[in-house]
Design an enzyme around this catalytic site. Structure first.
Site, short mmCIF file in Angstrom:
data_model
loop_
_atom_site.label_atom_id
_atom_site.label_comp_id
_atom_site.label_asym_id
_atom_site.label_seq_id
_atom_site.Cartn_x
_atom_site.Cartn_y
_atom_site.Cartn_z
N GLY A 167 -1.78 -10.48 -52.87
CA GLY A 167 -1.45 -9.47 -53.46
C GLY A 167 -1.33 -9.42 -54.27
O GLY A 167 -2.01 -10.02 -55.31
N ARG A 168 -1.29 -7.95 -55.17
CA ARG A 168 -1.49 -7.59 -56.63
C ARG A 168 -0.35 -8.92 -56.97
O ARG A 168 -0.24 -8.70 -57.67
CB ARG A 168 -1.93 -6.29 -56.64
CG ARG A 168 -2.79 -5.57 -57.26
CD ARG A 168 -2.68 -4.01 -56.78
NE ARG A 168 -1.41 -3.32 -55.90
CZ ARG A 168 -1.97 -2.69 -54.90
NH1 ARG A 168 -3.30 -2.58 -54.58
NH2 ARG A 168 -1.44 -2.05 -54.24
N ILE A 169 0.82 -8.12 -56.71
CA ILE A 169 2.28 -8.27 -57.45
C ILE A 169 2.47 -10.43 -56.97
O ILE A 169 2.31 -10.58 -58.00
CB ILE A 169 3.75 -7.87 -56.61
CG1 ILE A 169 3.34 -6.89 -56.90
CG2 ILE A 169 4.87 -9.15 -57.44
CD1 ILE A 169 4.69 -5.90 -56.20
N SER A 173 -1.14 -15.62 -46.69
CA SER A 173 -1.49 -14.31 -46.37
C SER A 173 -2.47 -13.73 -45.03
O SER A 173 -3.25 -15.24 -44.40
CB SER A 173 -2.57 -13.11 -47.61
OG SER A 173 -3.84 -14.10 -48.13
N THR A 226 11.64 -10.11 -52.96
CA THR A 226 11.74 -8.78 -53.89
C THR A 226 10.93 -8.44 -53.48
O THR A 226 10.32 -7.50 -54.42
CB THR A 226 10.93 -9.14 -55.34
OG1 THR A 226 10.32 -9.77 -55.04
CG2 THR A 226 11.99 -10.18 -55.91
N ARG A 234 10.35 -6.34 -49.05
CA ARG A 234 11.62 -5.67 -48.65
C ARG A 234 12.91 -6.88 -47.84
O ARG A 234 12.24 -7.62 -47.38
CB ARG A 234 10.81 -5.13 -47.37
CG ARG A 234 10.15 -3.71 -47.84
CD ARG A 234 10.75 -2.76 -49.06
NE ARG A 234 10.47 -1.43 -49.53
CZ ARG A 234 9.58 -1.25 -50.47
NH1 ARG A 234 10.03 -1.83 -51.16
NH2 ARG A 234 9.16 -0.35 -50.30
N GLU A 275 20.83 -2.22 -46.81
CA GLU A 275 20.72 -2.47 -47.71
C GLU A 275 22.02 -0.65 -47.59
O GLU A 275 21.16 -0.04 -46.59
CB GLU A 275 19.84 -1.51 -48.42
CG GLU A 275 18.64 -3.33 -49.13
CD GLU A 275 17.88 -2.78 -50.03
OE1 GLU A 275 17.84 -1.79 -50.70
OE2 GLU A 275 17.13 -3.90 -50.39
N HIS A 329 18.55 -4.37 -55.49
CA HIS A 329 17.16 -3.59 -55.21
C HIS A 329 16.14 -2.65 -56.76
O HIS A 329 15.93 -1.81 -56.65
CB HIS A 329 16.86 -2.72 -54.54
CG HIS A 329 15.40 -2.37 -54.07
ND1 HIS A 329 15.37 -1.97 -52.78
CD2 HIS A 329 14.04 -2.42 -54.73
CE1 HIS A 329 14.28 -1.78 -52.34
NE2 HIS A 329 13.56 -1.99 -53.72
N ILE A 330 15.90 -3.28 -57.79
CA ILE A 330 15.96 -3.47 -59.06
C ILE A 330 14.38 -4.58 -59.90
O ILE A 330 14.45 -4.26 -60.95
CB ILE A 330 16.74 -3.74 -60.14
CG1 ILE A 330 17.40 -4.92 -60.66
CG2 ILE A 330 18.31 -2.79 -59.91
CD1 ILE A 330 18.36 -5.27 -61.32
#
Length: 304
Positions: free
Chosen positions: A152-154, A173, A221, A223, A252, A270-271
């Site tokens: 996707g975008r990221i 994908s 990065t 989930r 988490e 989670h940053i």
């Protein structure tokens, strides 16, 4: 109208101005269910807020019109239950978030390839006594193969940066036509960029780790539950893969104890999207979603 904000977000004093100027009444922080029982028209929540049927039922008079999730993902919200109550659900996709996560993914990848964290720890806590030719040997990324799961975008931004570093880039994908096993089997670095769904939960598991190269690294990065961390611990301990960098964890805020002791594991809290630019943009997008939804118009980032 009345809006409940579950937690004060970065740059809140500036971000809230359009809501205040429009005359909306804002309540910030408090027990989510107890507040919804009081009756609100809008809700601004975080990805750590679980908006399930029980929480939605607290809105006894069905006053709630819109939920503005301060996150790109929305797996914390029962979207179907919200729709059944005629509640709009929105999220905050924006270029600043995409770029922040993509850059942070590369931060983790470069740290892995150059043994950055153990080297920094050595310099601070052991004592550097002079240059040596055989300590903390890393590896070039140029010429290596990067496998991107979720294009996707990221994922696309991560891919473009990989090509700029002259890496071979493979993507998988649902629409790519490439098999997951083929991408995993050829990649030196595997980076996850899929949303959390029933289909992607534990996408990385005992079987898929066995398909990876022994010298390969995993970067997550996306989930936490996309990765079966029990299987990951086993893969790391047995040498099925060389290492991992995890910005998100399956449970988490509690990391698996094994990860704490492993030198070939990087953990960050989670940053990936934690840049000032991204946080400002997310807040502004969430406010626009609220304003449009409360005005009876279709918000620009409606989850369908």
């Amino acid at each position: 109208m009345k809006i409940f904000v579950t937690k004060k977000i970065p740059f809140w004093e500036e971000i809230k101005k359009p809501l205040v100027e429009a005359g909306h009444e804002l309540t910030v922080e408090g027990d989510l269910k107890q507040e919804l029982e009081k009756g609100y028209d809008g809700l601004l929540c975080l990805l750590t807020d679980k908006i399930d049927e029980e929480v939605l039922a607290a809105d006894k008079n069905k006053r709630l019109k819109i939920i503005a999730n301060y996150a790109v993902g929305f797996d914390n919200i029962n979207v179907e239950a919200s729709k059944a109550r005629s509640i709009l659900v929105t999220n905050t996709p924006c270029d600043e978030v995409n770029e922040s996560v993509a850059e942070f993914t590369w931060t983790l990848m470069l740290a892995l390839s150059n043994q950055l964290l153990p080297a920094a720890d050595f310099a601070k806590n052991v004592g550097f006594r002079g240059w040596e030719p055989d300590i903390f040997l890393g590896q070039l990324l140029k010429g290596k193969t990067l496998g991107i799961i979720g294009a996707g975008r990221i994922g696309g931004l991560v891919a473009s940066k990989g090509r700029a570093l002259q890496m071979n880039v493979l993507t998988h994908s649902r629409s790519s036509g490439t098999k997951l096993a083929d991408v995993l089997g050829q990649s030196d670095y595997v980076s996850l960029h899929v949303p959390l769904t029933a289909e992607t939960t534990h996408l990385m598991n005992e079987t898929t780790f066995e398909q990876m190269k022994r010298e390969s690294y995993l970067i997550n990065t996306a989930r936490g539950p996309v990765v079966d961390e029990v299987a990951l611990v086993y893969a790391l301990k047995t040498g099925q893969i060389a290492g991992a960098a995890l910005d998100v964890w399956e449970h988490e805020p509690n990391p698996r104890p094994e990860f704490i002791e492993m030198e070939n594991v990087i953990l960050t809290p989670h940053i990936a999207s934690a840049t000032m630019e991204a946080r400002m943009a997310m807040g502004k997008v969430a406010v626009v979603n609220l304003m449009e939804g409360l005005a009876g118009r279709t918000p620009p980032n409606l989850v369908k």
